[in-house]
Every structure is written in C-alpha cells, then in structure tokens.
Motif scaffolding. Structure first.
Motif, PDB file in Angstrom:
ATOM      1  N   LYS A 260       0.824  -1.211   0.000  1.00  0.00           N
ATOM      2  CA  LYS A 260       0.000   0.000   0.000  1.00  0.00           C
ATOM      3  C   LYS A 260       0.857   1.260   0.000  1.00  0.00           C
ATOM      4  CE  LYS A 260      -3.665  -0.534  -0.135  1.00  0.00           C
ATOM      5  NZ  LYS A 260      -4.601  -0.644  -1.279  1.00  0.00           N
ATOM      6  N   TYR A 273      -3.542  -1.333   6.091  1.00  0.00           N
ATOM      7  CA  TYR A 273      -3.524  -2.513   5.216  1.00  0.00           C
ATOM      8  C   TYR A 273      -2.642  -3.610   5.799  1.00  0.00           C
ATOM      9  CZ  TYR A 273      -4.578  -4.718   0.742  1.00  0.00           C
ATOM     10  OH  TYR A 273      -5.068  -5.549  -0.229  1.00  0.00           O
ATOM     11  N   LYS A 290      -5.654 -11.307  -1.366  1.00  0.00           N
ATOM     12  CA  LYS A 290      -6.057  -9.903  -1.468  1.00  0.00           C
ATOM     13  C   LYS A 290      -7.526  -9.734  -1.098  1.00  0.00           C
ATOM     14  CE  LYS A 290      -5.940  -5.888  -4.544  1.00  0.00           C
ATOM     15  NZ  LYS A 290      -7.302  -5.423  -4.205  1.00  0.00           N
ATOM     16  N   THR A 293      -7.973  -9.824   2.616  1.00  0.00           N
ATOM     17  CA  THR A 293      -7.404  -8.612   3.217  1.00  0.00           C
ATOM     18  C   THR A 293      -8.312  -7.411   2.993  1.00  0.00           C
ATOM     19  OG1 THR A 293      -5.165  -9.463   2.872  1.00  0.00           O
ATOM     20  CG2 THR A 293      -5.385  -7.097   3.263  1.00  0.00           C
ATOM     21  N   ASP A 294      -8.843  -7.274   1.789  1.00  0.00           N
ATOM     22  CA  ASP A 294      -9.714  -6.137   1.479  1.00  0.00           C
ATOM     23  C   ASP A 294     -10.979  -6.144   2.328  1.00  0.00           C
ATOM     24  OD1 ASP A 294      -7.906  -5.225  -0.372  1.00  0.00           O
ATOM     25  OD2 ASP A 294      -8.966  -6.041  -2.120  1.00  0.00           O
ATOM     26  N   GLN A 298     -11.896  -3.067   6.028  1.00  0.00           N
ATOM     27  CA  GLN A 298     -13.048  -2.249   6.420  1.00  0.00           C
ATOM     28  C   GLN A 298     -13.279  -2.279   7.928  1.00  0.00           C
ATOM     29  OE1 GLN A 298     -14.178  -0.501   3.842  1.00  0.00           O
ATOM     30  NE2 GLN A 298     -12.694  -1.697   2.658  1.00  0.00           N
TER      31      GLN A 298
END
Length: 308
Positions: A260, A273, A290, A293-294, A298
């Motif tokens: 990031k 991140y 990914k 992780t995404d 949040q």
C-alpha cells in the motif's frame, strides 16, 4: 522494484493432528509443505496482492530446489546464491489448542557466498525497496543486517527490516526506513518494561527520532498495532476473528504495508492494510489473499495518538 532477502529460508512442513503425545506415536489428519522463511513469505503475499518482487538469499540441495520450484510455480522471480548444503526444514505441528515448532539447523554460509549476495545488492538502484527479514544463519555475524542496511542506504535503496534480538539492535544503528518489532521486541531493544500504549509510543518515538527510522510499526497480536513515524502517531485496532494460523502473520503485515505504501506513499493507509493482511493470514489456514485482506480492511479502526 521490490526485493526480499531471506538469509535463513526453509521448507515449512506443517502437520495437523487432533492432539500431540510426546514420546508416543502420533498420526496426522493432513500435512503440507511450502516454501518458507520470512522474506519468501513477504514475496508470496506481495504476489497475492498483484505486486511483483524478486526473492534473494541462500538456498541449497534438494530442499533448496523445492523452494525454487515452488516459486517458479507461483511465478515469483528469484535470484538466490546457491549453497552446497541443504536448506533446512522446519516442522510445525498444529493441534486444536497448540502449535509446536521444530526449526532445523541452517546450512553454513561461507565468505564467498556472502560476498556473492552483497554483489547482487550492489546492483540495486535508488528507490528500490529491499525487505530484510527473518533470523540469521549461525555462520553469519550478528551485524550482517546492519552492514546490508548501510550498503542499501549508500545506494539510495529503501531498507525494510523485520528481525529481532541482537541483529535488530545492531541494524537500527544504520537507520533502516521501516521496522516492525512486536511490543516484546521493542521492550527488549531498550531493556525497559512495556506496560501500556504510552510506553510503546515513547519507545517507538526514540527509534523514530534518535535512530532516524522513518516508519516504526509495533505489532501487538490481536490488540492491533501502534505506528510512530513521519505520518504521526496512531493506533490500529485489529479486526475480530479466530486465530487459526499464526505462521506468516507478521510477514503478511510487512507485505501489506509495503504494497500500500508503494502504491500511495500514505503511511496511515499502509499501516491499516498491514493490520488487515496480518489478520487475514491469522484467520486462514495459510497466507492471506487480497480478497480476504480487502474485506478485513473495512474493520480496521485507526485512533490518533499524536498528543501522547
């Protein structure tokens, strides 16, 4: 370009069983083998994030070939120095309640092999990011990371460091750009007790201000992390979940920060991140993706501690 250096790689042989009886016969539910070592783990997670890196370090023998074959299959570039002795094997035994590790003995690395690796580092360019991660083989000096960070600084490369103990104490003298100690390692660095967030912030500020380390990310397992650096001081609260795989969580956090930060140069976003990536690995059976992780990103809460 991003490079990772693993001076002490291994094949991680992971065995899952209901329970482990010392001195008895134990049978596994399942097992698997994967290329391991902290720098290699960082490269593997960066690959999951769509970010290319080249893995450097030492490998040898049939176990070293397993590592290079694994990276080839994953389409991760590498440029290792070859050794005559076999790369070590680490055994990780997992039960419903515990994790037991047996780490193999690392191969001896001679002066010629070490100089061969330094020659590769001398070819790197200004702005290249280099991750120095993991323990040191017994045959190398405890000052090796310090030497490498100094060399990278001279070339204008960006040194990212994730190690502990004496190698960490030595290396901070050379001012790497980023380090990720946990709160126990931070306390050991200064031989002081860490009781709360205030203590962590004060010690991390010493690393930032007195040692010229731009970014200090202090991990605290399920409690998250504290960042002190060029972008201020803030605490990151980790997502909630059941930890099932602690191996590689810290390496995933390093990869998350680099990925990031490489994209945005925003340390606050990079630190968030990092926590999401570390948590995603901890909640999974292997290194994070990914997508995982995404989702967890949040749930990462950032609290400003700049007045502390």
């Amino acid at each position: 370009m991003i490079y990772t250096i693993t001076l002490n790689p291994a094949i991680d042989y992971v065995v899952k069983m209901d329970s482990f009886e010392q001195g008895g016969i134990n049978r596994s539910e399942y097992d698997y083998k994967e290329a391991g070592g902290k720098g290699i783990n960082v490269s593997r997670v960066l690959h999951q994030f769509g970010q290319s890196s080249t893995a450097l370090g030492f490998v040898g023998g049939f176990t070293g070939k397993f590592i290079t074959d694994s990276l080839t299959e994953l389409k991760i570039p590498y440029d290792f120095v070859q050794l005559q002795q076999d790369t070590r094997i680490n055994i990780k035994i997992k039960t419903e309640t515990d994790e037991t590790e047996v780490n193999g003995l690392s191969p001896a690395i001679g002066e010629a092999e070490y100089q061969a690796l330094l020659a590769k580092l001398k070819q790197l360019k200004e702005g290249d990011i280099v991750v120095l991660a993991g323990s040191l083989p017994h045959s190398l000096s405890k000052t090796v990371y310090r030497q490498m960070v100094s060399l990278l600084n001279e070339q204008g490369a960006i040194a990212v460091l994730d190690t502990s103990g004496t190698p960490l104490k030595e290396a901070i003298q050379a001012s790497p750009v980023f380090i990720k100690p946990n709160h126990h390692e931070l306390a050991d660095l200064f031989d002081e007790e860490v009781r709360d967030d205030y203590d962590i912030v004060q010690l991390a500020k010493r690393l930032h201000q007195d040692y010229g380390i731009n970014h200090v990310l202090v991990s605290m397992a399920k409690a998250g992390a504290i960042y002190v650096g060029d972008s201020g001081v803030f605490k990151l609260l980790a997502p909630k979940g059941k930890a099932v795989h602690s191996v590689g969580a810290g390496d995933s956090a390093v990869a998350g920060f680099i990925c990031k930060w490489y994209e945005t140069t925003d340390a606050r976003k990079a630190a968030a991140y990092a926590i999401a990536a570390g948590s995603a690995t901890a909640f999974s059976k292997t290194l994070c993706t990914k997508a995982e992780t995404d989702v967890l990103l949040q749930q990462v809460e950032v609290i400003d501690l700049s007045r502390r």
